[in-house]
Design a protein around this motif. Structure first.
Motif, PDB file in Angstrom:
ATOM      1  N   CYS A   1       0.845  -1.191   0.000  1.00  9.25           N
ATOM      2  CA  CYS A   1       0.000   0.000   0.000  1.00  9.25           C
ATOM      3  C   CYS A   1       0.884   1.245   0.000  1.00  9.25           C
ATOM      4  CB  CYS A   1      -0.921   0.013   1.214  1.00  9.25           C
ATOM      5  SG  CYS A   1      -2.023   1.448   1.231  1.00  9.25           S
ATOM      6  N   THR A   2       0.667   2.100  -0.984  1.00  7.86           N
ATOM      7  CA  THR A   2       1.423   3.361  -1.079  1.00  7.86           C
ATOM      8  C   THR A   2       0.470   4.552  -1.038  1.00  7.86           C
ATOM      9  OG1 THR A   2       1.413   3.174  -3.504  1.00  7.86           O
ATOM     10  CG2 THR A   2       3.343   2.337  -2.345  1.00  7.86           C
ATOM     11  N   ASN A   3      -0.734   4.315  -0.501  1.00  7.35           N
ATOM     12  CA  ASN A   3      -1.628   5.442  -0.289  1.00  7.35           C
ATOM     13  C   ASN A   3      -1.119   6.264   0.889  1.00  7.35           C
ATOM     14  OD1 ASN A   3      -3.925   7.084  -0.578  1.00  7.35           O
ATOM     15  ND2 ASN A   3      -5.206   5.338  -1.075  1.00  7.35           N
ATOM     16  N   THR A   4      -1.751   7.404   1.142  1.00  4.46           N
ATOM     17  CA  THR A   4      -1.160   8.448   1.976  1.00  4.46           C
ATOM     18  C   THR A   4      -0.613   7.960   3.308  1.00  4.46           C
ATOM     19  OG1 THR A   4      -2.680  10.015   0.964  1.00  4.46           O
ATOM     20  CG2 THR A   4      -1.558  10.722   2.975  1.00  4.46           C
ATOM     21  N   LEU A   5      -1.450   7.359   4.156  1.00  3.99           N
ATOM     22  CA  LEU A   5      -0.991   7.011   5.490  1.00  3.99           C
ATOM     23  C   LEU A   5       0.076   5.936   5.457  1.00  3.99           C
ATOM     24  CD1 LEU A   5      -1.159   7.471   8.478  1.00  3.99           C
ATOM     25  CD2 LEU A   5      -3.028   5.824   8.597  1.00  3.99           C
ATOM     26  N   CYS A   6      -0.172   4.856   4.685  1.00  5.90           N
ATOM     27  CA  CYS A   6       0.843   3.804   4.590  1.00  5.90           C
ATOM     28  C   CYS A   6       2.145   4.353   4.018  1.00  5.90           C
ATOM     29  CB  CYS A   6       0.329   2.647   3.732  1.00  5.90           C
ATOM     30  SG  CYS A   6      -0.699   1.456   4.632  1.00  5.90           S
ATOM     31  N   ALA A   7       2.037   5.261   3.056  1.00  5.06           N
ATOM     32  CA  ALA A   7       3.239   5.828   2.434  1.00  5.06           C
ATOM     33  C   ALA A   7       4.096   6.558   3.456  1.00  5.06           C
ATOM     34  CB  ALA A   7       2.852   6.761   1.295  1.00  5.06           C
TER      35      ALA A   7
END
Length: 258
Positions: free
Chosen positions: A109-115
């Protein structure tokens, strides 16, 4: 033939339309008969046959590991659709593969929080460690790596998924150990949820057929503790410095009626 143009325009190279693509081949007779029987079982669940397209696409992935032209032809014939209609659906959803891939789909996951919690670093490390880019497969055909969007597990960030099973709170080191185990054929246990199986096996389950592995259904579980902590605080089940942070709905409704 070069196209003639007037004035000072530069002549364009010849236009080549190429050979038209031949029709997709059919499945071998035995495979077609087996898939058709499964497909009819799926179609019978819906009042409108075309509603069965999504599980049928999963069914064909369980056979080949991706949605091939043959799979698109099969789904179209079973549902009375055109291949264009089936293709439009198969290419819209990212859960359907468009080319042969690995036994294990490793999604970071590279969406905001995971990123910001380390997902970008994990993805970069895995690309280098595996020697592949996004949506590419290792030479032995075991692991396909891709970056994915939010999987609704932000409270366990950064999250890695393997064939849609959760591996929570990952680091670059733990993610590399995970893919090394997959490559070596060692048993891998998700953080929560059912035991891991291959992508083809996962696709058949997503098509709506039962997971017949002993204990797999019981192990599926539900939300993890991190997902439920807010609810527990709201209910007053665990201490909080300000007491309850929200009123239960019943109490709120009673107050509004006063």
């Amino acid at each position: 033939m070069t196209t003639a143009l007037s004035g000072g325009d530069t002549p364009q190279p010849p236009l080549s339309l190429g050979m038209p693509q031949l029709p997709a081949p059919d499945y071998p007779a035995e495979v077609h008969a087996r898939l058709a029987a499964d497909a009819r079982e799926i179609i019978a669940r819906y009042p409108d046959s075309r509603s069965a397209l999504l599980p049928l696409l999963h069914l064909t992935q369980s056979e080949e590991g991706y949605v091939s032209r043959t799979a698109i032809r099969f789904c179209a014939e079973m549902l009375g659709l055109t291949t264009a209609e089936v293709t439009a659906v198969a290419t819209f959803y990212t859960m359907y593969r468009r080319k042969p891939s690995g036994d294990y789909q490793v999604g970071v996951c590279t969406n905001t929080l995971c990123a910001v919690m380390g997902g970008d670093a994990i993805f970069d490390e895995l690309k280098q460690h595996l020697g592949v880019g996004n949506n590419e497969t290792t030479g032995d055909g075991k692991v396909t790596l891709e970056h994915i969007e939010c999987n609704a597990a932000c409270d366990f960030a950064p999250v890695v998924m393997v064939n849609w099973e959760f591996f929570d709170n990952q680091t670059p080191e733990s993610a590399k150990a995970l893919v090394d185990d997959l490559l070596a054929g060692r048993p891998v246990q998700p953080t929560r949820g059912a035991p891991l199986c291959t992508y083809k096996e996962t696709a058949r389950i997503l098509a709506g057929f039962p997971d017949e592995r002993p204990g797999a259904v019981e192990a599926s579980g539900g939300a993890g503790p991190a997902s439920l902590i807010g609810l527990r605080i709201a209910r007053g089940e665990i201490p909080h410095q300000n007491g309850k942070v929200v009123h239960p709905r019943a109490e709120a409704s009673a107050e509004e009626g006063e």
